[in-house]
Design an enzyme around this catalytic site. Sequence first.
Site, short mmCIF file in Angstrom:
data_model
loop_
_atom_site.label_atom_id
_atom_site.label_comp_id
_atom_site.label_asym_id
_atom_site.label_seq_id
_atom_site.Cartn_x
_atom_site.Cartn_y
_atom_site.Cartn_z
CE LYS A 3 -4.28 55.16 41.98
NZ LYS A 3 -2.97 54.68 42.38
NE ARG A 82 -3.25 60.12 39.81
CZ ARG A 82 -2.72 59.18 40.61
NH1 ARG A 82 -1.77 58.41 40.17
NH2 ARG A 82 -3.16 59.01 41.83
NE ARG A 121 -3.39 55.18 51.46
CZ ARG A 121 -3.43 55.29 50.14
NH1 ARG A 121 -3.74 54.25 49.39
NH2 ARG A 121 -3.20 56.45 49.55
NE ARG A 154 0.56 57.49 49.78
CZ ARG A 154 -0.04 57.00 48.70
NH1 ARG A 154 -0.15 55.69 48.54
NH2 ARG A 154 -0.53 57.79 47.78
NE ARG A 165 -3.84 61.56 46.81
CZ ARG A 165 -3.69 60.49 47.57
NH1 ARG A 165 -3.46 60.62 48.86
NH2 ARG A 165 -3.77 59.29 47.07
#
Length: 228
Positions: A3, A82, A121, A154, A165
């Site tokens: 995103k 959120r 990632r 990360r 998450r």
Amino acid sequence: MGKGTQADLLNQRLLACHLSTGDVFRAAATRGDDEQTPAMREAFAYMHRGELVPDGTVWEMVRERGECLHCAGGFILDGFPRTATQAVSLKQFMDKERLGLTAVINYELPSSEIVARLSGRRTCRKCKAVYHVAERPPKVEGRCDRCDGELIQREDDRPESVKVRLEAYERSTAPLIEFYRNAGLLLQVSAAGTPEEIFDRTLPELESRRLTLFAEQMWAAEENRRDT
Ligand code: AMP
């Protein structure tokens, strides 16, 4: 989940102000200890575990950047709101400032693909460019194509944090889909494919929403003019 990349691409096209709550937390984490408030230090601990940062801390940080919402090119809120509490705070703030949202984009992807995307990632330590070990690998393994910086994973992209998450998303963020659908603002966009493909699906939807909104405002202004 990509995103941030979409927000960057939209931002380049629309020249809007891009406010990413995750980026602000990550930037604050790199500051010296003496520049960090206790609330910020607490926020990093939540973030590294993959949990949501408490609403009060998040809202404080967004409110401090409230002028961003008055940007002439518009604004893109990335990763915010959120939770239902954050959505209500945002609504109250925007009503008070006579601002409105054009759309709320929900990128859809099956959880198995989300896990594959997040765990593959890699981010450049120096310039923050984003890669993926399988889908978007760098030319030289472990090094950034742009600045030769070291590519790192990360902390919240580690498998144990990704699981937390996803749970936090289901519990706190997924209910916002209904909230924004009822408000007539929801745009559902498939997040399958490359960043460019996702962007090509997003932009026309957003432009069409902006045009409709503009036409409605013109129509309302014309009605007002006739009535007076
Ligand atoms: P992001 O880069 O948007 O994926 O955000 C990274 C992390 O920052 C999240 O997993 C949360 O720990 C924290 N965070 C970012 N935005 C929010 C938010 N609106 N509410 C709570 N926590 C957030």
